[in-house]
Design a protein around this motif. Structure first.
Motif, mmCIF file in Angstrom:
data_model
loop_
_atom_site.group_PDB
_atom_site.id
_atom_site.type_symbol
_atom_site.label_atom_id
_atom_site.label_comp_id
_atom_site.label_asym_id
_atom_site.label_seq_id
_atom_site.Cartn_x
_atom_site.Cartn_y
_atom_site.Cartn_z
ATOM 1 N N ASP A 15 -59.175 -77.708 84.854
ATOM 2 C CA ASP A 15 -59.203 -79.026 85.470
ATOM 3 C C ASP A 15 -58.637 -79.005 86.891
ATOM 4 O OD1 ASP A 15 -60.338 -81.432 84.674
ATOM 5 O OD2 ASP A 15 -58.401 -82.376 84.285
ATOM 6 N N SER A 16 -57.660 -78.132 87.132
ATOM 7 C CA SER A 16 -57.024 -78.099 88.454
ATOM 8 C C SER A 16 -57.952 -77.554 89.531
ATOM 9 C CB SER A 16 -55.752 -77.249 88.403
ATOM 10 O OG SER A 16 -56.054 -75.906 88.075
ATOM 11 N N PHE A 17 -59.080 -76.945 89.141
ATOM 12 C CA PHE A 17 -60.043 -76.464 90.130
ATOM 13 C C PHE A 17 -60.762 -77.624 90.822
ATOM 14 C CE2 PHE A 17 -60.952 -72.144 87.822
ATOM 15 C CZ PHE A 17 -59.644 -71.754 88.073
ATOM 16 N N ALA A 18 -60.745 -78.810 90.208
ATOM 17 C CA ALA A 18 -61.426 -79.985 90.753
ATOM 18 C C ALA A 18 -60.429 -80.874 91.489
ATOM 19 C CB ALA A 18 -62.095 -80.765 89.623
ATOM 20 N N PRO A 19 -60.908 -81.742 92.378
ATOM 21 C CA PRO A 19 -59.989 -82.687 93.030
ATOM 22 C C PRO A 19 -59.388 -83.644 92.013
ATOM 23 C CG PRO A 19 -62.271 -83.209 93.547
ATOM 24 C CD PRO A 19 -62.298 -81.901 92.850
ATOM 25 N N ALA A 20 -58.232 -84.212 92.333
ATOM 26 C CA ALA A 20 -57.494 -85.057 91.391
ATOM 27 C C ALA A 20 -58.343 -86.199 90.862
ATOM 28 C CB ALA A 20 -56.229 -85.588 92.065
ATOM 29 N N SER A 21 -59.226 -86.741 91.694
ATOM 30 C CA SER A 21 -60.033 -87.889 91.277
ATOM 31 C C SER A 21 -61.052 -87.548 90.206
ATOM 32 C CB SER A 21 -60.763 -88.474 92.489
ATOM 33 O OG SER A 21 -61.650 -87.514 93.050
ATOM 34 N N ARG A 22 -61.336 -86.268 90.003
ATOM 35 C CA ARG A 22 -62.339 -85.847 89.009
ATOM 36 C C ARG A 22 -61.716 -85.228 87.763
ATOM 37 N NH1 ARG A 22 -67.460 -86.035 91.499
ATOM 38 N NH2 ARG A 22 -67.173 -87.158 93.455
ATOM 39 N N ARG A 23 -60.419 -85.074 87.754
ATOM 40 C CA ARG A 23 -59.775 -84.406 86.617
ATOM 41 C C ARG A 23 -59.744 -85.316 85.404
ATOM 42 N NH1 ARG A 23 -54.803 -81.984 90.314
ATOM 43 N NH2 ARG A 23 -56.175 -80.685 91.614
ATOM 44 N N GLY A 24 -59.831 -84.685 84.235
ATOM 45 C CA GLY A 24 -59.851 -85.438 82.994
ATOM 46 C C GLY A 24 -61.187 -86.071 82.692
ATOM 47 N N ASN A 25 -62.191 -85.766 83.502
ATOM 48 C CA ASN A 25 -63.526 -86.338 83.335
ATOM 49 C C ASN A 25 -64.547 -85.219 83.504
ATOM 50 O OD1 ASN A 25 -66.004 -87.642 83.585
ATOM 51 N ND2 ASN A 25 -65.133 -89.400 84.664
ATOM 52 N N PRO A 26 -64.895 -84.518 82.412
ATOM 53 C CA PRO A 26 -65.766 -83.346 82.525
ATOM 54 C C PRO A 26 -67.094 -83.607 83.217
ATOM 55 C CG PRO A 26 -64.732 -83.377 80.373
ATOM 56 C CD PRO A 26 -64.388 -84.680 81.028
ATOM 57 N N SER A 27 -67.725 -84.747 82.961
ATOM 58 C CA SER A 27 -69.022 -85.010 83.589
ATOM 59 C C SER A 27 -68.875 -85.231 85.093
ATOM 60 C CB SER A 27 -69.700 -86.211 82.933
ATOM 61 O OG SER A 27 -68.918 -87.377 83.064
ATOM 62 N N ALA A 28 -67.808 -85.939 85.508
ATOM 63 C CA ALA A 28 -67.568 -86.143 86.938
ATOM 64 C C ALA A 28 -67.201 -84.831 87.618
ATOM 65 C CB ALA A 28 -66.456 -87.174 87.128
ATOM 66 N N ARG A 29 -66.450 -84.005 86.918
ATOM 67 C CA ARG A 29 -66.059 -82.698 87.449
ATOM 68 C C ARG A 29 -67.283 -81.813 87.654
ATOM 69 N NH1 ARG A 29 -62.375 -80.151 83.240
ATOM 70 N NH2 ARG A 29 -64.405 -79.708 82.304
ATOM 71 N N GLN A 30 -68.195 -81.825 86.676
ATOM 72 C CA GLN A 30 -69.414 -81.037 86.787
ATOM 73 C C GLN A 30 -70.282 -81.534 87.939
ATOM 74 O OE1 GLN A 30 -71.917 -81.098 83.272
ATOM 75 N NE2 GLN A 30 -73.705 -80.558 84.504
ATOM 76 N N ALA A 31 -70.396 -82.852 88.090
ATOM 77 C CA ALA A 31 -71.201 -83.406 89.184
ATOM 78 C C ALA A 31 -70.631 -83.003 90.539
ATOM 79 C CB ALA A 31 -71.266 -84.928 89.060
ATOM 80 N N TRP A 32 -69.305 -83.025 90.649
ATOM 81 C CA TRP A 32 -68.650 -82.608 91.887
ATOM 82 C C TRP A 32 -68.944 -81.135 92.173
ATOM 83 C CZ3 TRP A 32 -64.897 -78.825 92.510
ATOM 84 C CH2 TRP A 32 -64.316 -78.741 93.778
ATOM 85 N N ALA A 33 -68.848 -80.296 91.154
ATOM 86 C CA ALA A 33 -69.095 -78.864 91.338
ATOM 87 C C ALA A 33 -70.543 -78.614 91.772
ATOM 88 C CB ALA A 33 -68.790 -78.118 90.047
ATOM 89 N N THR A 34 -71.480 -79.331 91.158
ATOM 90 C CA THR A 34 -72.882 -79.181 91.535
ATOM 91 C C THR A 34 -73.088 -79.568 92.996
ATOM 92 O OG1 THR A 34 -73.593 -79.632 89.263
ATOM 93 C CG2 THR A 34 -75.237 -79.928 91.002
ATOM 94 N N GLU A 35 -72.446 -80.670 93.408
ATOM 95 C CA GLU A 35 -72.537 -81.110 94.795
ATOM 96 C C GLU A 35 -71.987 -80.037 95.738
ATOM 97 O OE1 GLU A 35 -70.976 -84.873 97.561
ATOM 98 O OE2 GLU A 35 -70.027 -84.438 95.633
ATOM 99 N N LYS A 36 -70.863 -79.412 95.376
ATOM 100 C CA LYS A 36 -70.267 -78.386 96.219
ATOM 101 C C LYS A 36 -71.173 -77.162 96.340
ATOM 102 C CE LYS A 36 -66.779 -80.529 97.640
ATOM 103 N NZ LYS A 36 -66.692 -80.845 99.088
ATOM 104 N N LEU A 37 -71.807 -76.789 95.256
ATOM 105 C CA LEU A 37 -72.727 -75.657 95.324
ATOM 106 C C LEU A 37 -73.896 -75.965 96.263
ATOM 107 C CD1 LEU A 37 -72.783 -72.837 93.799
ATOM 108 C CD2 LEU A 37 -71.111 -74.464 92.922
ATOM 109 N N CYS A 38 -74.422 -77.169 96.180
ATOM 110 C CA CYS A 38 -75.541 -77.538 97.056
ATOM 111 C C CYS A 38 -75.089 -77.615 98.513
ATOM 112 C CB CYS A 38 -76.153 -78.855 96.597
ATOM 113 S SG CYS A 38 -76.978 -78.742 94.979
ATOM 114 N N GLN A 39 -73.852 -78.072 98.740
ATOM 115 C CA GLN A 39 -73.313 -78.035 100.099
ATOM 116 C C GLN A 39 -73.204 -76.594 100.592
ATOM 117 O OE1 GLN A 39 -69.563 -80.086 99.954
ATOM 118 N NE2 GLN A 39 -70.493 -82.126 99.783
ATOM 119 N N ALA A 40 -72.773 -75.701 99.716
ATOM 120 C CA ALA A 40 -72.645 -74.290 100.091
ATOM 121 C C ALA A 40 -73.995 -73.685 100.447
ATOM 122 C CB ALA A 40 -71.986 -73.505 98.968
ATOM 123 N N ALA A 41 -75.052 -74.126 99.772
ATOM 124 C CA ALA A 41 -76.393 -73.645 100.102
ATOM 125 C C ALA A 41 -76.770 -74.048 101.522
ATOM 126 C CB ALA A 41 -77.410 -74.196 99.099
#
Length: 354
Positions: free
Chosen positions: A98-124
């Motif tokens: 959970d600590s890999f995600a920003p505080a606003s997304r912690r404790g919320n697996p679906s929000a955390r996953q959406a954030w990670a997907t967004e970061k990967l697309c930004q990295a592309a």
């Protein structure tokens, strides 16, 4: 054949709060002073590199490249290992990751996953803006808790896990394809893609997507007791990134490849600085060169004994010594004869061409 590029260094293990490790300029000066030619930059330290800004601003990317060029450096790849981990997290690991995600997304697996997907697309998009060909990441894991299953093997469980993993990653792979960048999964225990069989299973699930590729790190294969050289023979067409990290496996009667929950120094299998372990890097560099790998050789320092700065200093020269400058001519060209049809027919006793 082509010549491998290097040496490069992965910054993740060296970023810190004290100079020179707390700014991109400081890290660049330090790495250049050790003889490195490129940096692999993680995307989870905005003060070092802001991937969101890099995805939106060509001028920001040009500035970053300029900072490095002043020091004789380029970027080898960007890395989203931690963000990629969050694409797929089994509930058993929710708290740990959970600590890999920003505080606003912690404790919320679906929000955390959406954030990670967004970061990967930004990295592309950032990778395209920086003129990069490859990107390094982790796959995440849904099936890892069932690595050595008891109750016995459940085929449907693994089928469903890999189908879901492919579903989550497919739009990310498409995003990288749109930007012309290869997405390279580090084959790594703790990830669902941890050996050749699991990579193949995932590759089938994403319909052999052209951007689904491998970050090759022989240390992780050796500690699983895989043949890390045969791995290159089998998967060389998909190897688009390369970590130079050493390891040793010391067989004992007390524990094995699972490590017995011990600290790294006490495990039978443990990571070492390049040259201190058992990986045959001469053979690794030879095989990668033979198959035309022309990406970067990137030091990833992890060692249970040696200090990091020592490993980094030694690693630069270690990589430099192992890079094979490819010859433009065969060694026996000087003795080559004529290669017209009449001459070879005469050599075979078949007479001249009629």
């Amino acid at each position: 054949m082509k010549t491998i590029q290097g040496p490069a260094i992965f910054l993740a293990q060296f970023i810190g709060e004290q100079p020179p490790f707390n700014t991109l300029e400081g890290l660049a000066d330090w790495a250049a002073g050790l003889g490195y030619k490129a940096l692999q930059i993680p995307c989870n330290h905005p003060a070092i590199f802001d991937v969101e800004q890099a995805a939106q601003s060509q001028s920001y990317c040009d500035d970053v490249r300029g900072v490095l060029a002043e020091r004789g450096l380029v970027i080898s790849e960007l890395s989203t290992h931690l963000e990629g981990q969050l694409i797929a997290v089994h509930p058993a690991y929710d708290a740990a990751f959970d600590s890999f995600a920003p505080a606003s997304r912690r404790g919320n697996p679906s929000a955390r996953q959406a954030w990670a997907t967004e970061k990967l697309c930004q990295a592309a998009r950032a990778s395209r803006n920086l003129g990069l060909r490859a990107h390094a990441t982790f796959s995440g894991a849904l099936a890892w808790p069932y690595l050595y299953p008891w109750p016995p093997h459940n085929a449907l469980l693994f089928k469903e896990a890999f189908a879901e993993l492919a579903r989550r990653w497919r739009p990310v792979l498409d995003s990288f394809d749109e930007q012309g960048v290869d997405l390279c999964y580090e084959i790594h225990p703790g990830e669902d893609l941890h050996d050749g069989a699991t990579f193949e299973r995932f590759l089938d699930g994403v319909d052999h997507h052209p951007r689904c590729n491998i970050l090759y790190d022989p240390s992780h294969l050796h500690l699983q007791q895989l043949d890390y050289l045969s791995f290159i023979d089998i998967y060389h067409e998909r190897i688009k990134a390369f970590h130079v990290k050493d390891a040793e496996y010391r067989k004992t009667g007390r524990s094995g490849v699972y490590g017995g929950y011990q600290g790294w120094a006490d495990r039978p299998g443990r990571f070492r600085s390049p040259g201190d372990g058992q990986i045959d890097f001469g053979a690794v560099f030879s095989k990668l060169t033979q198959y035309g790998y022309d990406g970067w050789a990137v030091l990833e320092w992890e060692c249970c004994l040696k200090a990091g700065e020592t490993g980094a200093r030694e690693g630069s020269e270690f990589i430099r010594r192992h890079i094979i400058p490819v010859s433009e001519h065969a060694f026996d060209d000087f003795a080559a004869g004529q290669e017209d049809r009449s001459s070879v027919r005469n050599m075979l006793g078949l007479g001249s061409v009629e």
